[in-house]
Scaffold this active site. Structure first.
Site, short mmCIF file in Angstrom:
data_model
loop_
_atom_site.label_atom_id
_atom_site.label_comp_id
_atom_site.label_asym_id
_atom_site.label_seq_id
_atom_site.Cartn_x
_atom_site.Cartn_y
_atom_site.Cartn_z
N GLU A 54 0.85 -1.19 0.00
CA GLU A 54 0.00 0.00 0.00
C GLU A 54 0.89 1.25 0.00
OE1 GLU A 54 -2.76 0.07 3.27
OE2 GLU A 54 -3.67 1.95 2.61
N ASN A 214 -12.45 -1.08 -0.41
CA ASN A 214 -11.68 -1.65 0.69
C ASN A 214 -12.30 -1.19 2.01
OD1 ASN A 214 -9.04 -2.68 2.06
ND2 ASN A 214 -9.24 -0.58 2.79
N GLU A 215 -12.56 -2.13 2.88
CA GLU A 215 -13.15 -1.81 4.19
C GLU A 215 -14.27 -0.78 4.00
OE1 GLU A 215 -10.11 -1.09 7.17
OE2 GLU A 215 -9.41 -3.16 7.00
N TYR A 287 -6.75 -8.56 11.92
CA TYR A 287 -5.53 -8.14 12.59
C TYR A 287 -5.57 -8.61 14.04
CZ TYR A 287 -4.32 -5.18 8.63
OH TYR A 287 -3.98 -4.73 7.38
N GLU A 350 -5.93 -9.04 4.15
CA GLU A 350 -5.10 -8.34 5.15
C GLU A 350 -5.11 -9.19 6.42
OE1 GLU A 350 -5.81 -4.14 5.78
OE2 GLU A 350 -6.37 -3.85 3.67
#
Ligand code: AHR
Length: 551
Positions: A54, A214-215, A287, A350
């Site tokens: 990124e 994304n998200e 995460y 991710e």
């Protein structure tokens, strides 16, 4: 009953023995693995071993891109040492340009002659970690020196497929079509193909994988599931294909948010059915960040340190990482209520531990952190989980490749090192494209005290796969103190030969630095074959890979 006796009993009563007679259980073993050679679980997509890059901190600028005129060895501006190391792990796919950055990115800013590219404010300018930076730095003001051409070149040099994340929040569906046109329309066919050709890229890029937002529940627009479903439908209807088998990946939940998945799938499959064979992926981000031992859910207060940790923190991080198994199961079950044929697979694009700032190797490396043995185990147990669920996982990309959260590499100017995570990807590379096998693990849990209360974590796990006569078995021993003397029984075949390698360090905090780049490295591990069984002692806090050639 002592621990070994308990283990033997639990193995002897295990389901694996319902159809094959038990082999004698060696007195001295701590763990036993039944490797069922004739029970394939499915094909492990090579794409599961992908990476994510990124425009954030030191990932692209300083990590991947050094520039064509740099003194740092490079190929077409890409750091050569990075390319060399990527070839060792056969990176299959690379995701770009974000992350959250993607939903503020105009792909047109990054194409055409380098000198005339637009300079823009980087999405991460508002991030608290960025406030320490010099406000004219390239982490704050994006030069767009590295754009679509450079990224695709990076992928070509790495022999990886490009996976592009589309801006759904702040660009139109038409701009998405145009990005596809820029990448994939044949030479001479469109003005955008001419623009591509004028930069030296005559042949179409043939980009297959497109992440649509994304998200989108957060930085990607704060959409409701219903609004996102409607945008997703709009963006992915009638996209020009130019003969490329386009695959669209929807923006999935935050962690294990089942409600998001339910409501998007209900919209797309039940309320306003939308049959698009190109919708084949559902993104999941996981995460491992909360090391507060249940004290808080606050994003900042809950995080721990990448290098300062005790044994409880060690298990806490592994436990958080291990939640991926539950997430995969929950999300898959939810999707299956609508997508009955499971056309859509999970794309875990991710994942990794996320600590407080403070261990980054340079202040410009926003979200940069050191990578210790603890992170290597977190990565390994995640990859094992993917391998054990081959029918569910279509792709995965580790966040992120270099100078970032769960990095495989750390680089600054002319210095470059591999982290323990790189070694994990090297040890696991043999699983790519292999047939996953059922493997039954029997090992006593690790017991410890968590703030005065008894707690436990599994004692040994892993995954197995097979390509012809070659079998790969990867193992994680999370026990920070004790090795695991392990017996491996091959059910349905015999080992002609075996060898093993291990990533282990006396200190679980061990990590590599620019001054000591090889503190954590892979070494050979003794493995013996007797009476058709293998014996290997897996060191404490380690990741091992056993390669078996069948007779
Ligand atoms: O990987 C860092 C950030 O984490 C990504 O940009 C975003 O998608 C996630 O929240």
């Amino acid at each position: 009953m002592d621990r070994r006796q308990f283990l033997k009993n639990s193995v002897l009563s295990g389901a694996a023995f319902a159809f094959s007679p038990p082999l004698p259980w060696t007195q001295s073993a701590d763990a036993r693995i039944e490797l069922l050679l004739n029970e394939p679980l499915g094909f492990i997509s090579p794409l599961v071993y992908g990476q994510f890059t990124e425009h954030i901190g030191g990932v692209i600028y300083d990590g991947v891109w050094v520039g064509k005129n740099s003194k740092i060895p490079n190929i077409s501006g890409i750091r050569r040492a990075l390319l060399d190391r990527l070839s060792e792990i056969h990176v299959p796919v690379i995701r770009w340009p974000g992350g959250c950055f993607a939903d503020s990115y105009d792909w047109r800013d990054g194409v055409g002659p380098a000198a005339s590219r637009q300079k823009r404010t980087n999405f991460w300018e508002v991030e608290p970690d960025a406030q320490r930076l010099h406000d004219s730095g390239r982490q704050i003001f994006e030069s767009n020196e590295f754009g679509t051409n450079e990224f695709v070149e990076f992928c070509r040099l790495s022999h990886a497929e490009p996976y592009l994340a589309v801006n759904l929040r702040s660009l139109s569906a038409l701009e998405f079509d145009h990005w596809v046109e820029y990448c994939n329309s044949p030479q001479g066919s469109t003005s955008l193909a001419d623009l591509r050709s004028s930069s030296g890229f005559r042949e179409p890029f043939g980009v297959r994988y497109w992440g649509v937002g994304n998200e989108s529940w957060g930085c990607g627009g704060n959409f409701t599931p219903e609004d996102y479903a409607s945008e997703f439908r709009r963006f992915t209807t009638w996209v020009p294909s130019y003969g490329v088998d386009l695959q669209f990946i929807g923006s999935g939940p935050n962690g294990d948010d089942i409600d998001w998945t339910h409501r998007v799938f209900e919209e797309l499959y039940t309320l306003r059915p939308y049959h698009n064979p190109r919708f084949t992926g559902w993104s999941v981000h996981h995460y491992a960040w909360n090391l507060s031992r249940g004290r808080t859910q606050d994003w900042s207060a809950g995080k721990g340190d990448a290098l300062q940790f005790d044994n409880v923190d060690w298990y806490e991080l592994l436990r958080e990482s291990n939640r991926i198994e539950q997430i995969i199961g929950d999300q898959w079950a939810t999707m299956g209520q609508y997508d009955l044929s499971h056309q859509v697979k999970l794309v875990v694009d991710e994942y990794g531990p996320w600590y407080s700032e403070g261990t980054e190797l340079d202040p410009t490396h926003i979200f940069g952190q050191q990578i210790s043995m603890r992170d290597a185990l977190a990565t390994a147990l995640t990859l094992d989980t993917f391998n054990r669920n081959p029918e569910k996982i279509g792709m995965a990309t580790c966040a992120q490749l270099v100078n970032n959260l769960n990095a495989l590499f750390l680089a600054h100017e002319d210095r470059f090192i591999v982290t323990p995570n790189f070694h994990v990807f090297a040890l696991y590379a043999g699983h790519q494209g292999a047939q996953a096998l059922r493997a039954e693990f029997s090992a006593a849990d690790v017991h410890y005290f968590r703030d005065g209360k008894p707690a436990s974590f599994w004692g040994l796990r892993g995954s197995a796969s097979r390509k012809g006569r070659q079998v790969n078995l990867t193992l994680v021993n999370p026990d920070v103190k004790n090795p695991k003397a392990t017996e491996i029984a091959l059910m349905g075949g015999r080992a002609a030969q075996a060898s093993a390698r291990v990533l282990a360090a006396a200190d679980p905090h061990a990590h590599n630095t620019f001054d000591q780049p090889d503190t954590v490295h892979v070494r050979n591990l003794e493995v013996s074959v007797s009476s058709g069984q293998l014996h290997v002692t897996v060191p404490p806090a380690s990741v091992a890979a056993v390669g078996i050639t069948l007779g």
